[in-house]
Structure formats: structure tokens, C-alpha cells
Design a protein around this motif. Structure first.
Motif, PDB file in Angstrom:
ATOM      1  N   ASN A 102     -17.218 -11.342  -1.966  1.00 27.36           N
ATOM      2  CA  ASN A 102     -15.960 -11.957  -2.609  1.00 27.36           C
ATOM      3  C   ASN A 102     -15.496 -11.251  -3.785  1.00 27.36           C
ATOM      4  O   ASN A 102     -14.321 -10.733  -3.855  1.00 27.36           O
ATOM      5  CB  ASN A 102     -15.906 -13.549  -2.883  1.00 27.36           C
ATOM      6  CG  ASN A 102     -16.165 -14.440  -1.470  1.00 27.36           C
ATOM      7  OD1 ASN A 102     -15.687 -13.964  -0.317  1.00 27.36           O
ATOM      8  ND2 ASN A 102     -17.049 -15.428  -1.558  1.00 27.36           N
ATOM      9  N   ASP A 103     -16.265 -10.962  -4.656  1.00 30.73           N
ATOM     10  CA  ASP A 103     -16.014 -10.326  -5.560  1.00 30.73           C
ATOM     11  C   ASP A 103     -16.966  -8.795  -5.804  1.00 30.73           C
ATOM     12  O   ASP A 103     -18.087  -8.717  -5.265  1.00 30.73           O
ATOM     13  CB  ASP A 103     -16.458 -10.951  -7.042  1.00 30.73           C
ATOM     14  CG  ASP A 103     -16.007 -12.367  -7.039  1.00 30.73           C
ATOM     15  OD1 ASP A 103     -14.594 -12.243  -6.661  1.00 30.73           O
ATOM     16  OD2 ASP A 103     -16.404 -13.147  -7.545  1.00 30.73           O
ATOM     17  N   ARG A 182     -12.685  -9.826  -1.713  1.00 31.70           N
ATOM     18  CA  ARG A 182     -11.660 -10.308  -1.849  1.00 31.70           C
ATOM     19  C   ARG A 182     -10.830  -9.817  -3.127  1.00 31.70           C
ATOM     20  O   ARG A 182      -9.546  -9.682  -3.541  1.00 31.70           O
ATOM     21  CB  ARG A 182     -11.804 -11.818  -1.985  1.00 31.70           C
ATOM     22  CG  ARG A 182     -12.188 -12.107  -0.292  1.00 31.70           C
ATOM     23  CD  ARG A 182     -12.221 -13.551  -0.323  1.00 31.70           C
ATOM     24  NE  ARG A 182     -12.848 -14.149   1.138  1.00 31.70           N
ATOM     25  CZ  ARG A 182     -13.083 -15.472   1.344  1.00 31.70           C
ATOM     26  NH1 ARG A 182     -12.963 -16.379   0.351  1.00 31.70           N
ATOM     27  NH2 ARG A 182     -13.305 -15.629   2.647  1.00 31.70           N
ATOM     28  N   ARG A 183     -11.702  -9.823  -4.255  1.00 32.47           N
ATOM     29  CA  ARG A 183     -11.433  -9.438  -5.674  1.00 32.47           C
ATOM     30  C   ARG A 183     -12.075  -8.107  -6.092  1.00 32.47           C
ATOM     31  O   ARG A 183     -13.165  -7.957  -5.820  1.00 32.47           O
ATOM     32  CB  ARG A 183     -11.554 -10.433  -6.664  1.00 32.47           C
ATOM     33  CG  ARG A 183     -10.771 -11.684  -6.180  1.00 32.47           C
ATOM     34  CD  ARG A 183     -11.061 -12.954  -6.955  1.00 32.47           C
ATOM     35  NE  ARG A 183     -12.423 -13.480  -6.785  1.00 32.47           N
ATOM     36  CZ  ARG A 183     -12.550 -14.372  -5.574  1.00 32.47           C
ATOM     37  NH1 ARG A 183     -11.441 -14.824  -5.023  1.00 32.47           N
ATOM     38  NH2 ARG A 183     -13.833 -14.718  -5.374  1.00 32.47           N
ATOM     39  N   TYR A 185     -12.969  -6.033  -9.820  1.00 33.16           N
ATOM     40  CA  TYR A 185     -12.962  -6.135 -11.158  1.00 33.16           C
ATOM     41  C   TYR A 185     -13.190  -4.491 -11.305  1.00 33.16           C
ATOM     42  O   TYR A 185     -14.035  -4.019 -10.951  1.00 33.16           O
ATOM     43  CB  TYR A 185     -13.995  -6.985 -11.516  1.00 33.16           C
ATOM     44  CG  TYR A 185     -13.898  -8.637 -11.391  1.00 33.16           C
ATOM     45  CD1 TYR A 185     -13.484  -9.296 -12.472  1.00 33.16           C
ATOM     46  CD2 TYR A 185     -13.972  -8.888 -10.087  1.00 33.16           C
ATOM     47  CE1 TYR A 185     -13.096 -10.697 -12.289  1.00 33.16           C
ATOM     48  CE2 TYR A 185     -14.030 -10.338  -9.777  1.00 33.16           C
ATOM     49  CZ  TYR A 185     -13.507 -11.157 -10.942  1.00 33.16           C
ATOM     50  OH  TYR A 185     -13.191 -12.473 -10.717  1.00 33.16           O
ATOM     51  N   ARG A 196      -2.593  -0.902  -7.948  1.00 30.68           N
ATOM     52  CA  ARG A 196      -2.634  -2.282  -7.863  1.00 30.68           C
ATOM     53  C   ARG A 196      -1.880  -2.521  -6.662  1.00 30.68           C
ATOM     54  O   ARG A 196      -2.260  -3.473  -5.848  1.00 30.68           O
ATOM     55  CB  ARG A 196      -2.045  -2.767  -8.997  1.00 30.68           C
ATOM     56  CG  ARG A 196      -2.831  -2.819 -10.455  1.00 30.68           C
ATOM     57  CD  ARG A 196      -1.917  -3.455 -11.453  1.00 30.68           C
ATOM     58  NE  ARG A 196      -2.794  -3.528 -12.921  1.00 30.68           N
ATOM     59  CZ  ARG A 196      -3.494  -4.707 -13.000  1.00 30.68           C
ATOM     60  NH1 ARG A 196      -3.512  -5.839 -12.261  1.00 30.68           N
ATOM     61  NH2 ARG A 196      -4.109  -4.666 -14.110  1.00 30.68           N
ATOM     62  N   TRP A 200      -3.044  -4.890  -3.222  1.00 30.93           N
ATOM     63  CA  TRP A 200      -2.578  -6.087  -2.620  1.00 30.93           C
ATOM     64  C   TRP A 200      -2.176  -5.885  -1.273  1.00 30.93           C
ATOM     65  O   TRP A 200      -2.446  -7.094  -0.501  1.00 30.93           O
ATOM     66  CB  TRP A 200      -1.203  -6.366  -3.765  1.00 30.93           C
ATOM     67  CG  TRP A 200      -1.450  -6.957  -4.787  1.00 30.93           C
ATOM     68  CD1 TRP A 200      -1.144  -6.505  -6.137  1.00 30.93           C
ATOM     69  CD2 TRP A 200      -2.007  -8.492  -5.093  1.00 30.93           C
ATOM     70  NE1 TRP A 200      -1.525  -7.345  -7.060  1.00 30.93           N
ATOM     71  CE2 TRP A 200      -2.003  -8.428  -6.413  1.00 30.93           C
ATOM     72  CE3 TRP A 200      -2.368  -9.319  -4.164  1.00 30.93           C
ATOM     73  CZ2 TRP A 200      -2.467  -9.716  -6.993  1.00 30.93           C
ATOM     74  CZ3 TRP A 200      -2.982 -10.309  -4.794  1.00 30.93           C
ATOM     75  CH2 TRP A 200      -2.987 -10.741  -6.210  1.00 30.93           C
ATOM     76  N   ILE A 204      -6.669  -7.386  -1.410  1.00 29.22           N
ATOM     77  CA  ILE A 204      -7.641  -7.272  -2.202  1.00 29.22           C
ATOM     78  C   ILE A 204      -6.938  -7.667  -3.776  1.00 29.22           C
ATOM     79  O   ILE A 204      -5.743  -6.951  -4.112  1.00 29.22           O
ATOM     80  CB  ILE A 204      -8.293  -6.058  -2.480  1.00 29.22           C
ATOM     81  CG1 ILE A 204      -8.988  -5.551  -1.234  1.00 29.22           C
ATOM     82  CG2 ILE A 204      -9.525  -6.201  -3.567  1.00 29.22           C
ATOM     83  CD1 ILE A 204      -9.781  -4.330  -1.058  1.00 29.22           C
ATOM     84  N   LYS A 205      -7.453  -8.755  -4.450  1.00 31.41           N
ATOM     85  CA  LYS A 205      -6.774  -8.961  -5.713  1.00 31.41           C
ATOM     86  C   LYS A 205      -7.454  -8.135  -6.665  1.00 31.41           C
ATOM     87  O   LYS A 205      -8.508  -8.284  -7.002  1.00 31.41           O
ATOM     88  CB  LYS A 205      -7.128 -10.418  -6.062  1.00 31.41           C
ATOM     89  CG  LYS A 205      -6.384 -10.850  -7.341  1.00 31.41           C
ATOM     90  CD  LYS A 205      -6.579 -12.482  -7.638  1.00 31.41           C
ATOM     91  CE  LYS A 205      -6.176 -12.675  -8.949  1.00 31.41           C
ATOM     92  NZ  LYS A 205      -6.599 -14.241  -9.249  1.00 31.41           N
ATOM     93  N   PRO A 206      -6.704  -7.513  -7.412  1.00 37.51           N
ATOM     94  CA  PRO A 206      -7.134  -6.505  -8.623  1.00 37.51           C
ATOM     95  C   PRO A 206      -7.153  -7.381  -9.815  1.00 37.51           C
ATOM     96  O   PRO A 206      -6.319  -8.013 -10.265  1.00 37.51           O
ATOM     97  CB  PRO A 206      -5.843  -5.537  -8.642  1.00 37.51           C
ATOM     98  CG  PRO A 206      -4.605  -5.994  -7.993  1.00 37.51           C
ATOM     99  CD  PRO A 206      -4.929  -7.192  -6.984  1.00 37.51           C
ATOM    100  N   VAL A 207      -8.351  -7.575 -10.441  1.00 43.62           N
ATOM    101  CA  VAL A 207      -8.671  -8.007 -11.461  1.00 43.62           C
ATOM    102  C   VAL A 207      -8.919  -6.909 -12.458  1.00 43.62           C
ATOM    103  O   VAL A 207     -10.034  -6.559 -12.786  1.00 43.62           O
ATOM    104  CB  VAL A 207      -9.699  -9.178 -11.420  1.00 43.62           C
ATOM    105  CG1 VAL A 207      -9.819 -10.076 -12.905  1.00 43.62           C
ATOM    106  CG2 VAL A 207      -9.342 -10.079 -10.309  1.00 43.62           C
TER     107      VAL A 207
END
Length: 270
Positions: A102-103, A182-183, A185, A196, A200, A204-207
């Protein structure tokens, strides 16, 4: 260190089916029998751990010369053995519930390159001396998912998308294999609008820390695992400084080190 210590049974059982067969020997002029693959692998692991030159491999202890070990490293790298071993261990980790996809965290690390060759460039953190850079992406536990090597003058963000694409299809459970987190970092060196947007689009969520913002974003509480994995990688002394002229051989040693880290995680979890 003896060969059984360097290549324990659990490692050999996984890698032996992946090794290419030796060419058939001639009937009338068979020549010398090839050195046992396990001995050659022990020499490769010995060099990876200790960082000694290939000519200094103790043949009396390992069972073969350093030149033979280097040739097997070359042949097995060209045959794609190391990425397949890494993928096999990632599958086993996921099947055991030891992967958290997930991360994920991504970062780069500079190493000095003592020989010219592919993927060598002036390092901006070493007064322009020749260097290379290791790029790494890990899961939430710090398990290496993919690693690459570039010239020391390449920016970290240029390897974000190639590293994501290099994550193998990780199986181990029913359903589709996982190929992306999913994310993601990352530090502020990866903060570019185009990247970014691409993340998306891939779901994938960019943190990622924002450039120009003050330090103390709090992302380090999750992103620190990639720094720890770099420390694990550089415990293999052959990776602290790049000695290999050929980039593919250095990449092969990186993949082998990632496999050994994955195997160590499997051992300590049962």
C-alpha cells in the motif's frame, strides 16, 4: 567463511533451478570439468560481502578462483538470473503476508566509482569526482522492490518512473499480481508537477514534500525505511564503492544483495 556458510541451503534451493545449464562437453575432447555452481556462487557472495578484489578470492577456502567467480557472475547476469531470484523471493514474502504494497518510499544514494564505465558521471556531492547513484524503491517495511544504477550526475526524479516500471509482477496470493503501490512517499527532490500527474494517472497517490516549504513535513516517519534499506545494502562492502567497469555487473550485484535482504526477512519471520 566456507561455501556452506556463504550459500546456505535455503538460498541454493531457490537459485539452483534458475541457473542456465552448462554447454554440453565434447565426446573426444571434453576438457576440464566445470567448477560447481555452488562454489562459484559462494565466491560471488564472498566478494559482495567483503569487497575484496576478484583476484584475492581465497581459492583454498571457496573452492574456485576469483576469475571463475567473475565469469559466472557475467554469465548469470546476462542470463537474467538475479532479477528472477529477486522476484521469486518477493512472491514468497507476499504469500507469507510480509509485504505491504500500500505504501512505498523512493530515494537515491551516491557512491564513488573508481573505474570509468557505463553509468558513471561527475558526482555533485563529491567535488565532481566520478561516481554512480543507486536508486531504490521499497515497501512500507523497507523490503527492496526495485533498484537501479545511474551516473552520479543524474537527478533522482529522472528515475522515479523507471523504478516504478521495474517493480516486477508480485504474485503469492490469489488474484492479479501487484505491480504498484497505492501511495508513494518521497522527499522534495521528486516534487515536479509532471511526475505528480503521471502518478495520479497510474492510480498512485504522490505523498511528496513540497519544494520551498520548511523542513519538518512529518513524512520522515514513514520514509525513513528507504534510508535503512540503503544502510542494509551498503553493509555489502562491494556496493559501498563501485569497482565494476560494466554497469550490468554492478546492477547484478545490487539485485543479488536485494535478494539476500529479502531472504533474511523471510528467515526472521518464522
Amino acid at each position: 567463511m566456507s561455501s556452506p556458510d556463504l550459500v546456505p541451503n535455503d538460498l541454493w534451493e531457490r537459485i539452483a533451478p534458475l541457473l542456465p545449464p552448462h554447454p554440453p562437453r565434447r565426446r573426444h575432447h571434453p576438457g576440464r570439468r566445470p567448477i560447481d555452481d555452488r562454489m562459484a556462487l559462494a565466491g560471488i557472495v564472498y566478494v559482495l560481502r567483503t569487497g575484496v578484489a576478484w583476484r584475492d578470492v581465497p581459492a583454498s577456502t571457496i573452492g574456485c578462483s576469483g576469475v571463475t567467480c567473475w565469469r559466472r557472475l557475467r554469465d548469470w547476469t546476462e542470463a537474467g538470473v538475479w532479477p528472477r531470484l529477486h522476484q521469486l523471493l518477493l512472491d514468497e514474502l507476499r504469500a507469507a503476508g510480509l509485504l505491504d504494497l500500500n505504501d512505498a518510499a523512493i530515494d537515491g544514494s551516491h557512491v564513488r566509482a573508481l573505474k570509468r564505465g557505463d553509468h558513471v558521471g561527475p558526482s555533485p556531492v563529491d567535488r565532481g569526482r566520478p561516481g554512480s547513484k543507486h536508486h531504490l524503491i521499497v515497501d512500507a517495511h523497507g523490503t527492496p522492490l526495485a533498484v537501479s544504477v545511474t551516473g552520479g550526475n543524474r537527478h533522482d526524479v529522472t528515475q522515479m518512473l523507471p523504478l516504478l516500471a521495474a517493480i516486477p509482477p508480485i504474485r503469492g496470493v490469489r488474484g492479479r499480481p501487484r505491480r504498484k503501490p497505492r501511495r508513494l512517499y518521497a522527499d522534495r527532490g521528486y516534487d515536479y508537477p509532471s511526475h505528480r500527474r503521471h502518478l495520479w494517472k497510474r492510480g498512485i497517490k504522490p505523498v511528496i514534500a513540497r519544494r520551498g516549504s520548511p523542513h519538518g513535513s512529518g513524512l520522515g516517519t514513514i520514509r525513513w525505511v528507504v534510508e535503512r534499506t540503503f544502510a542494509w545494502l551498503h553493509q555489502f562492502k562491494r556496493l559501498r564503492i563501485r569497482y565494476e567497469h560494466r554497469a550490468d555487473l554492478h546492477q547484478g550485484l545490487l539485485d543479488l544483495a536485494c535478494s539476500l535482504i529479502c531472504l533474511r526477512r523471510l528467515r526472521t519471520s518464522f
